[in-house]
Motif scaffolding. Sequence first.
Motif, PDB file in Angstrom:
ATOM      1  N   THR A 103       0.834  -1.287   0.055  1.00 31.17           N
ATOM      2  CA  THR A 103      -0.062  -0.067   0.103  1.00 31.17           C
ATOM      3  C   THR A 103       1.018   1.188   0.034  1.00 31.17           C
ATOM      4  OG1 THR A 103      -1.879  -1.295   1.049  1.00 31.17           O
ATOM      5  CG2 THR A 103      -1.779   1.238   1.210  1.00 31.17           C
ATOM      6  N   ALA A 104       1.992   1.352   0.728  1.00 32.41           N
ATOM      7  CA  ALA A 104       2.850   2.381   0.995  1.00 32.41           C
ATOM      8  C   ALA A 104       3.535   2.618  -0.431  1.00 32.41           C
ATOM      9  CB  ALA A 104       3.656   2.295   1.907  1.00 32.41           C
ATOM     10  N   ALA A 105       3.965   1.585  -0.990  1.00 35.73           N
ATOM     11  CA  ALA A 105       4.669   1.477  -2.281  1.00 35.73           C
ATOM     12  C   ALA A 105       3.654   2.036  -3.215  1.00 35.73           C
ATOM     13  CB  ALA A 105       4.985   0.044  -2.730  1.00 35.73           C
ATOM     14  N   ALA A 106       2.585   1.768  -3.378  1.00 42.75           N
ATOM     15  CA  ALA A 106       1.317   2.174  -4.367  1.00 42.75           C
ATOM     16  C   ALA A 106       1.408   3.549  -4.191  1.00 42.75           C
ATOM     17  CB  ALA A 106       0.327   1.239  -4.081  1.00 42.75           C
ATOM     18  N   MET A 107       1.014   4.095  -2.917  1.00 47.42           N
ATOM     19  CA  MET A 107       0.707   5.398  -2.706  1.00 47.42           C
ATOM     20  C   MET A 107       2.088   6.384  -3.005  1.00 47.42           C
ATOM     21  SD  MET A 107      -0.361   7.048   0.935  1.00 47.42           S
ATOM     22  CE  MET A 107      -1.720   8.186   1.048  1.00 47.42           C
ATOM     23  N   VAL A 108       3.210   6.085  -2.674  1.00 44.37           N
ATOM     24  CA  VAL A 108       4.193   6.953  -2.899  1.00 44.37           C
ATOM     25  C   VAL A 108       4.459   6.958  -4.522  1.00 44.37           C
ATOM     26  CG1 VAL A 108       6.711   7.311  -2.722  1.00 44.37           C
ATOM     27  CG2 VAL A 108       5.214   6.859  -0.768  1.00 44.37           C
ATOM     28  N   ALA A 109       4.249   5.858  -5.382  1.00 43.49           N
ATOM     29  CA  ALA A 109       4.371   5.710  -6.650  1.00 43.49           C
ATOM     30  C   ALA A 109       3.505   6.608  -7.328  1.00 43.49           C
ATOM     31  CB  ALA A 109       4.306   4.269  -7.161  1.00 43.49           C
ATOM     32  N   CYS A 110       2.139   6.696  -6.824  1.00 43.22           N
ATOM     33  CA  CYS A 110       1.167   7.366  -7.566  1.00 43.22           C
ATOM     34  C   CYS A 110       1.361   8.866  -7.399  1.00 43.22           C
ATOM     35  CB  CYS A 110      -0.243   7.178  -6.664  1.00 43.22           C
ATOM     36  SG  CYS A 110      -1.015   5.451  -7.302  1.00 43.22           S
ATOM     37  N   LEU A 115       3.729  14.104  -9.524  1.00 47.61           N
ATOM     38  CA  LEU A 115       4.473  15.010  -9.543  1.00 47.61           C
ATOM     39  C   LEU A 115       5.376  15.093 -10.927  1.00 47.61           C
ATOM     40  CD1 LEU A 115       6.227  14.448  -6.042  1.00 47.61           C
ATOM     41  CD2 LEU A 115       4.914  16.537  -6.849  1.00 47.61           C
ATOM     42  N   LYS A 116       5.618  13.927 -11.541  1.00 49.18           N
ATOM     43  CA  LYS A 116       6.277  14.003 -12.797  1.00 49.18           C
ATOM     44  C   LYS A 116       5.613  14.830 -14.003  1.00 49.18           C
ATOM     45  CE  LYS A 116       9.262   9.845 -12.286  1.00 49.18           C
ATOM     46  NZ  LYS A 116       9.186   8.525 -12.762  1.00 49.18           N
ATOM     47  N   GLU A 117       4.189  14.625 -13.548  1.00 49.73           N
ATOM     48  CA  GLU A 117       3.315  15.210 -14.654  1.00 49.73           C
ATOM     49  C   GLU A 117       3.589  16.987 -14.596  1.00 49.73           C
ATOM     50  OE1 GLU A 117      -0.759  14.098 -14.047  1.00 49.73           O
ATOM     51  OE2 GLU A 117      -0.255  11.804 -14.608  1.00 49.73           O
ATOM     52  N   ARG A 118       3.948  17.322 -13.434  1.00 56.06           N
ATOM     53  CA  ARG A 118       4.069  18.731 -13.384  1.00 56.06           C
ATOM     54  C   ARG A 118       5.768  18.882 -13.841  1.00 56.06           C
ATOM     55  NH1 ARG A 118       0.794  21.155  -8.842  1.00 56.06           N
ATOM     56  NH2 ARG A 118       2.847  22.454  -8.498  1.00 56.06           N
ATOM     57  N   GLY A 119       6.575  18.025 -14.107  1.00 52.25           N
ATOM     58  CA  GLY A 119       7.938  17.983 -14.520  1.00 52.25           C
ATOM     59  C   GLY A 119       8.743  18.145 -13.021  1.00 52.25           C
ATOM     60  N   GLU A 120       8.202  17.552 -11.954  1.00 52.40           N
ATOM     61  CA  GLU A 120       8.961  17.566 -10.731  1.00 52.40           C
ATOM     62  C   GLU A 120       9.255  16.188 -10.144  1.00 52.40           C
ATOM     63  OE1 GLU A 120       7.808  20.488  -7.819  1.00 52.40           O
ATOM     64  OE2 GLU A 120       6.185  21.058  -9.186  1.00 52.40           O
ATOM     65  N   ALA A 121       9.934  16.193  -9.359  1.00 56.44           N
ATOM     66  CA  ALA A 121      10.239  14.650  -8.646  1.00 56.44           C
ATOM     67  C   ALA A 121       9.963  14.547  -7.207  1.00 56.44           C
ATOM     68  CB  ALA A 121      11.964  14.379  -8.921  1.00 56.44           C
ATOM     69  N   GLU A 299       3.135   1.470 -17.128  1.00 54.00           N
ATOM     70  CA  GLU A 299       2.275   0.703 -18.255  1.00 54.00           C
ATOM     71  C   GLU A 299       1.004   1.349 -18.390  1.00 54.00           C
ATOM     72  OE1 GLU A 299       1.977  -3.373 -16.578  1.00 54.00           O
ATOM     73  OE2 GLU A 299       4.232  -3.698 -16.654  1.00 54.00           O
ATOM     74  N   LYS A 300       0.406   1.733 -17.201  1.00 48.58           N
ATOM     75  CA  LYS A 300      -0.969   2.593 -17.271  1.00 48.58           C
ATOM     76  C   LYS A 300      -0.730   3.788 -18.340  1.00 48.58           C
ATOM     77  CE  LYS A 300      -4.552   4.724 -14.394  1.00 48.58           C
ATOM     78  NZ  LYS A 300      -4.843   4.945 -13.038  1.00 48.58           N
ATOM     79  N   LYS A 301       0.310   4.211 -18.166  1.00 50.52           N
ATOM     80  CA  LYS A 301       0.637   5.537 -18.874  1.00 50.52           C
ATOM     81  C   LYS A 301       0.951   5.357 -20.374  1.00 50.52           C
ATOM     82  CE  LYS A 301       3.197   9.931 -18.737  1.00 50.52           C
ATOM     83  NZ  LYS A 301       4.171  10.817 -18.020  1.00 50.52           N
TER      84      LYS A 301
END
Length: 302
Positions: A103-110, A115-121, A299-301
């Motif tokens: 769950t934590a892995a999924a949350m942080v990855a989401c 953030l990547k969509e905003r050009g950030e990390a 993969e979703k993207k």
Amino acid sequence: MERPYILHMLTPGRQMSPFDINMAADAGYQLLPTYTDVTLDGVAGLTQDAIFSRGPKGVARTGIFIGGRDVILAADMLKRAQKSMVPPFVVSLMADPSGSYTTAAAMVACVEAKLKERGEALAGQRILILGGTGTVGRIAAVLAARCGAEVRMSSRQGIDTAEHAAQETGARFGVTLHGISGGDREAVRRSLAEADVLLAVAAAGVQVVSGEDLAQAGGALKVAADVNAVPPEGVAGVGVMDDGKPLAGTSAVGIGALAVGNVKYQTQHRLLVRMRESDKPVVLGFDEAFEVARAVLAEKKS
């Protein structure tokens, strides 16, 4: 006759999670014996009983899963089981206490994906975790810190509880974490005003951030993620199905419980299948879960 796929499921608690049993069955394991009230000292004996009884060919169809509710104890049990192997009697291992690792892995990855969509990390982001002393909160904190974020773990029980959890978790997993108070509304609002990312991982059915609280977030907040699927929502305005929906009254986007949950489900399933299908024994914890969650989102993207 082919040997069956067996997953020995260990927990320090009084019962193994039915969720994890279902997930293991759906991943192709045929026999799912469970062992409860398992202590750290009891792990070695159970592990060696599991490996020596099947022979070198049988161990390829044998795995050990570690559950429970304590993320630090689960990590220690995973390490103890790994050290108890005697080559060539080596089996695959996985830990996911209360589903917190996946769950934590999924949350942080989401969050990372938004953030990547905003050009950030994640690196450099100020992350506030409400309910941060719980199972999901601690592992989310570790993963975010390893990505370079500044992580603050909040507890409704006050600064002492939060700071103890931050120091304990940080020391065990080699990261720097900070504890802050979430014991009253003003403390929550002060923390929100300084946060770039909000992770709400408090108990189900508890709203930790109201609309009035969000008004104090200012323009810094970029992403708010909530894993509470039980009404009311943990963060006002973040629906369970939201996946990047603008959060009213802020400059942030929201990620809801089912959006995170879908990635969590796929992550846990893939890890369990990896255990069963791998030609060589694997050891799977939250780092591997984060890697898989990232792959699911990529993969979703595409």
